[in-house]
Design a protein around this motif. Structure first.
Motif, PDB file in Angstrom:
ATOM      1  N   VAL A   1      16.098  31.133   7.265  1.00 44.07           N
ATOM      2  CA  VAL A   1      14.814  31.849   7.830  1.00 44.07           C
ATOM      3  C   VAL A   1      13.900  30.865   8.654  1.00 44.07           C
ATOM      4  CG1 VAL A   1      12.573  31.935   6.334  1.00 44.07           C
ATOM      5  CG2 VAL A   1      15.420  32.988   5.542  1.00 44.07           C
ATOM      6  N   GLU A   2      13.587  31.114   9.283  1.00 45.39           N
ATOM      7  CA  GLU A   2      12.719  30.402  10.192  1.00 45.39           C
ATOM      8  C   GLU A   2      11.537  29.687   9.534  1.00 45.39           C
ATOM      9  OE1 GLU A   2       8.919  30.002  13.925  1.00 45.39           O
ATOM     10  OE2 GLU A   2       9.871  31.962  13.348  1.00 45.39           O
ATOM     11  N   PRO A   3      11.429  27.631   9.880  1.00 44.41           N
ATOM     12  CA  PRO A   3      10.816  26.927   8.578  1.00 44.41           C
ATOM     13  C   PRO A   3       9.165  26.648   9.107  1.00 44.41           C
ATOM     14  CG  PRO A   3      12.570  25.815   9.231  1.00 44.41           C
ATOM     15  CD  PRO A   3      13.136  27.755  10.244  1.00 44.41           C
ATOM     16  N   LEU A   4       8.607  26.222   8.246  1.00 43.73           N
ATOM     17  CA  LEU A   4       6.908  27.350   8.800  1.00 43.73           C
ATOM     18  C   LEU A   4       6.642  25.788   9.052  1.00 43.73           C
ATOM     19  CD1 LEU A   4       6.120  29.643   5.544  1.00 43.73           C
ATOM     20  CD2 LEU A   4       6.630  29.343   7.645  1.00 43.73           C
ATOM     21  N   ALA A   5       7.352  24.699   9.284  1.00 42.17           N
ATOM     22  CA  ALA A   5       6.546  23.003   9.860  1.00 42.17           C
ATOM     23  C   ALA A   5       5.946  22.744   8.287  1.00 42.17           C
ATOM     24  CB  ALA A   5       5.753  23.226  10.824  1.00 42.17           C
ATOM     25  N   ILE A   6       6.807  22.297   7.048  1.00 41.98           N
ATOM     26  CA  ILE A   6       5.945  22.237   5.524  1.00 41.98           C
ATOM     27  C   ILE A   6       6.231  20.475   6.372  1.00 41.98           C
ATOM     28  CG2 ILE A   6       5.970  21.968   3.709  1.00 41.98           C
ATOM     29  CD1 ILE A   6       6.549  24.830   3.633  1.00 41.98           C
ATOM     30  N   GLN A   7       5.379  19.279   6.182  1.00 36.41           N
ATOM     31  CA  GLN A   7       5.804  18.024   6.550  1.00 36.41           C
ATOM     32  C   GLN A   7       5.690  17.265   5.487  1.00 36.41           C
ATOM     33  OE1 GLN A   7       6.602  16.177   9.400  1.00 36.41           O
ATOM     34  NE2 GLN A   7       7.160  14.710   7.205  1.00 36.41           N
ATOM     35  N   PRO A   8       6.453  16.307   4.347  1.00 39.82           N
ATOM     36  CA  PRO A   8       6.599  15.122   3.686  1.00 39.82           C
ATOM     37  C   PRO A   8       5.492  14.060   4.095  1.00 39.82           C
ATOM     38  CG  PRO A   8       9.296  15.814   4.053  1.00 39.82           C
ATOM     39  CD  PRO A   8       8.332  16.849   4.919  1.00 39.82           C
ATOM     40  N   TYR A   9       5.006  13.930   3.202  1.00 39.96           N
ATOM     41  CA  TYR A   9       4.224  12.190   3.565  1.00 39.96           C
ATOM     42  C   TYR A   9       3.961  11.693   2.645  1.00 39.96           C
ATOM     43  CZ  TYR A   9       1.910  15.169   7.054  1.00 39.96           C
ATOM     44  OH  TYR A   9       1.504  16.093   8.718  1.00 39.96           O
ATOM     45  N   ARG A  10       4.649  10.226   2.879  1.00 40.74           N
ATOM     46  CA  ARG A  10       4.653   9.484   1.722  1.00 40.74           C
ATOM     47  C   ARG A  10       3.564   8.477   0.976  1.00 40.74           C
ATOM     48  NH1 ARG A  10       6.653   5.407   4.518  1.00 40.74           N
ATOM     49  NH2 ARG A  10       5.017   4.161   4.535  1.00 40.74           N
ATOM     50  N   ARG A  11       2.967   8.915  -0.119  1.00 43.36           N
ATOM     51  CA  ARG A  11       1.978   8.135  -0.779  1.00 43.36           C
ATOM     52  C   ARG A  11       2.267   7.045  -1.895  1.00 43.36           C
ATOM     53  NH1 ARG A  11      -2.785  10.830  -2.095  1.00 43.36           N
ATOM     54  NH2 ARG A  11      -2.662  10.871   0.146  1.00 43.36           N
ATOM     55  N   THR A  12       1.720   5.919  -1.841  1.00 44.41           N
ATOM     56  CA  THR A  12       1.881   5.179  -2.701  1.00 44.41           C
ATOM     57  C   THR A  12       1.120   5.228  -3.682  1.00 44.41           C
ATOM     58  OG1 THR A  12       2.304   4.415  -0.225  1.00 44.41           O
ATOM     59  CG2 THR A  12       1.976   2.715  -2.038  1.00 44.41           C
ATOM     60  N   VAL A  13       1.337   4.589  -4.708  1.00 43.85           N
ATOM     61  CA  VAL A  13       0.378   4.263  -6.114  1.00 43.85           C
ATOM     62  C   VAL A  13       1.254   3.186  -6.757  1.00 43.85           C
ATOM     63  CG1 VAL A  13       0.105   5.011  -8.193  1.00 43.85           C
ATOM     64  CG2 VAL A  13       0.429   6.444  -6.247  1.00 43.85           C
ATOM     65  N   LEU A  14       0.240   1.817  -7.405  1.00 43.61           N
ATOM     66  CA  LEU A  14      -0.248   1.015  -7.911  1.00 43.61           C
ATOM     67  C   LEU A  14      -0.390   1.487  -8.949  1.00 43.61           C
ATOM     68  CD1 LEU A  14      -1.085  -1.316  -4.779  1.00 43.61           C
ATOM     69  CD2 LEU A  14       0.959  -0.030  -5.145  1.00 43.61           C
ATOM     70  N   GLN A  15      -0.081   0.258  -9.821  1.00 38.83           N
ATOM     71  CA  GLN A  15      -0.787   0.307 -11.085  1.00 38.83           C
ATOM     72  C   GLN A  15      -1.089  -1.547 -11.688  1.00 38.83           C
ATOM     73  OE1 GLN A  15       0.944   1.488 -15.540  1.00 38.83           O
ATOM     74  NE2 GLN A  15       0.491  -1.312 -15.905  1.00 38.83           N
ATOM     75  N   VAL A  16      -2.321  -1.567 -11.347  1.00 35.16           N
ATOM     76  CA  VAL A  16      -2.681  -3.402 -10.715  1.00 35.16           C
ATOM     77  C   VAL A  16      -2.980  -4.432 -12.062  1.00 35.16           C
ATOM     78  CG1 VAL A  16      -4.398  -4.744  -9.418  1.00 35.16           C
ATOM     79  CG2 VAL A  16      -2.813  -2.716  -7.954  1.00 35.16           C
TER      80      VAL A  16
END
Length: 402
Positions: free
Chosen positions: A242-257
């Protein structure tokens, strides 16, 4: 065209699927041979859909990892925030609120939400941006109001003097993600769905009107495949021809401070109107903090980068005068977006037996009740009523990319 395809698929599945069999299997170490619907991925997207569909169709979920929810679902600093994701996401978030705040008894005997409130803030020169934000969401019926500088400083003690603009949303709440995900999995299991771990989809093809799926643990056969694979969604599509839809993963960072001042645990969710950070109280003197990073990534087991940790602290200290005593925890997850940053759910326009349930960004948890109910209705479950039933699913159909 896409909406017609979904309608045709719904009619076809009602006619073609056999009556439910005796499929009370729960977790399995061996793959089933055949099923009505094979859901690829058992994170919040796949689990919520399985819970909605299992009373009406035979369901198997396959999960690449040892257990479900390892990636985006298990790494979320989740909250229900009606304005989060933009005006295109707001109808799904608003419609999902009741199911999260007052879940049906067969899902949970307690709410998944804990009240917190949210502030969208800006510097003096960002006044117009905060005004535009407030106006856009107020026009959608969101309970958002402008605050004066003094009111903002009462809610965020220690905010620096150049931060003067704020919009307040009282209804913002934390989501108990682990409890919600577990409740969906339990409901699916009670209705007879099966979960097969360590079963990554390798390839699939259509033969004699059914999908034949190689998982690495044997072949599975299904009438319909649902692609709920998160960051791996385009790869699953390609493996199915099936043709992909150009769904792009992006990294998101979280800290406990841990901070050097006694910031209250009930501190509101604080979001920069320009998208440079967000943070919220975690416990007395501790916050969860993100630099709101979106770094393109291949699908992977994401890990935080030190530069993003440093950036998060720098941006925090540019907004408040709280000393940072220690970074106690840090993690990263992948948020996946379609090109227009709206979720994608419904039948593929070229292959109507391939169903997308992907591209949910960071708002997949807070919209899961609406998305799962709307998509389940397209696959033969009863149409939802109430606020969810009033949402038009057509803006989210994959045919919009054709």
């Amino acid at each position: 065209m896409a909406y017609q395809s979904v309608t045709m698929l719904t009619a076809a599945t009602r006619l073609a699927f056999p009556a439910r069999g005796d499929m009370r299997l729960g977790m399995s170490d061996a793959p089933t041979h055949a099923t009505d619907i094979l859901i690829v991925g058992a994170g919040i997207a796949g689990a919520s859909l399985a819970a909605a569909l299992a009373p009406h169709r035979q369901i198997v979920m396959i999960e690449a990892e040892d257990r479900p929810g390892v990636h985006a679902t298990g790494r979320s600093a989740a909250f229900w925030h009606e304005s989060y994701g933009g005006v295109g996401i707001q109808p799904l978030s608003a419609a999902s609120y009741a199911a999260l705040a007052h879940p049906p008894a067969d899902l949970s005997d307690r709410p998944f939400l804990t009240p917190r409130a949210a502030l969208t803030i800006g510097r003096r020169e960002e006044r117009e941006a905060v005004d535009a934000f407030t106006g856009a969401f107020a026009a959608k019926g969101v309970d958002v109001v402008r605050l004066g500088t003094a009111e903002m400083r009462e809610k965020v003690p220690g905010i620096r003097s150049d931060w003067t603009e704020a919009a307040y949303e009282a209804a913002c709440s934390d989501i108990d993600v682990a409890a919600l995900h577990a409740a969906y999995l339990r409901a699916a299991k009670r209705a007879g769905a099966m979960l097969v771990p360590r079963a990554r989809l390798v390839a699939a093809s259509r033969r004699r009107g059914r999908w034949h799926v190689e998982t690495g643990r044997g072949e599975m056969i299904a009438d319909v495949i649902v692609n709920a694979a998160g960051a791996w969604a385009d790869g699953v599509a390609a493996a199915c021809g099936v043709e992909p839809l150009a769904i792009q993963p992006y990294r998101r960072t979280v800290l406990q401070v841990r901070l050097g001042v006694p910031v209250p645990a009930a501190l509101p969710l604080i979001v920069h109107v320009g998208g440079q950070f967000y943070f919220k109280g975690e416990s007395e003197g501790r916050i969860w903090l993100s630099p709101h990073d979106e770094t393109p990534s291949e699908p992977c087991d994401a890990a935080p980068e030190e530069i993003d940790v440093a950036l998060a602290i720098e941006r925090l200290q540019g907004a408040v005068d709280w000393p940072v005593a220690a970074v106690e925890r840090k993690w990263a997850g992948l948020r996946s977006f379609a090109p227009d940053r709206l979720p994608v759910f419904g039948a593929d326009p070229r292959e109507p037996a391939f169903i997308w349930c992907a591209g949910q960004g960071g708002f997949g948890i807070q919209t899961s009740p609406a998305i799962s109910a709307l998509l389940a209705a397209q696959l033969g479950a009863p149409a939802p009523g109430g606020a969810i039933g009033a949402v038009d699913p057509r803006p989210y159909a994959p045919g919009r990319f054709s």
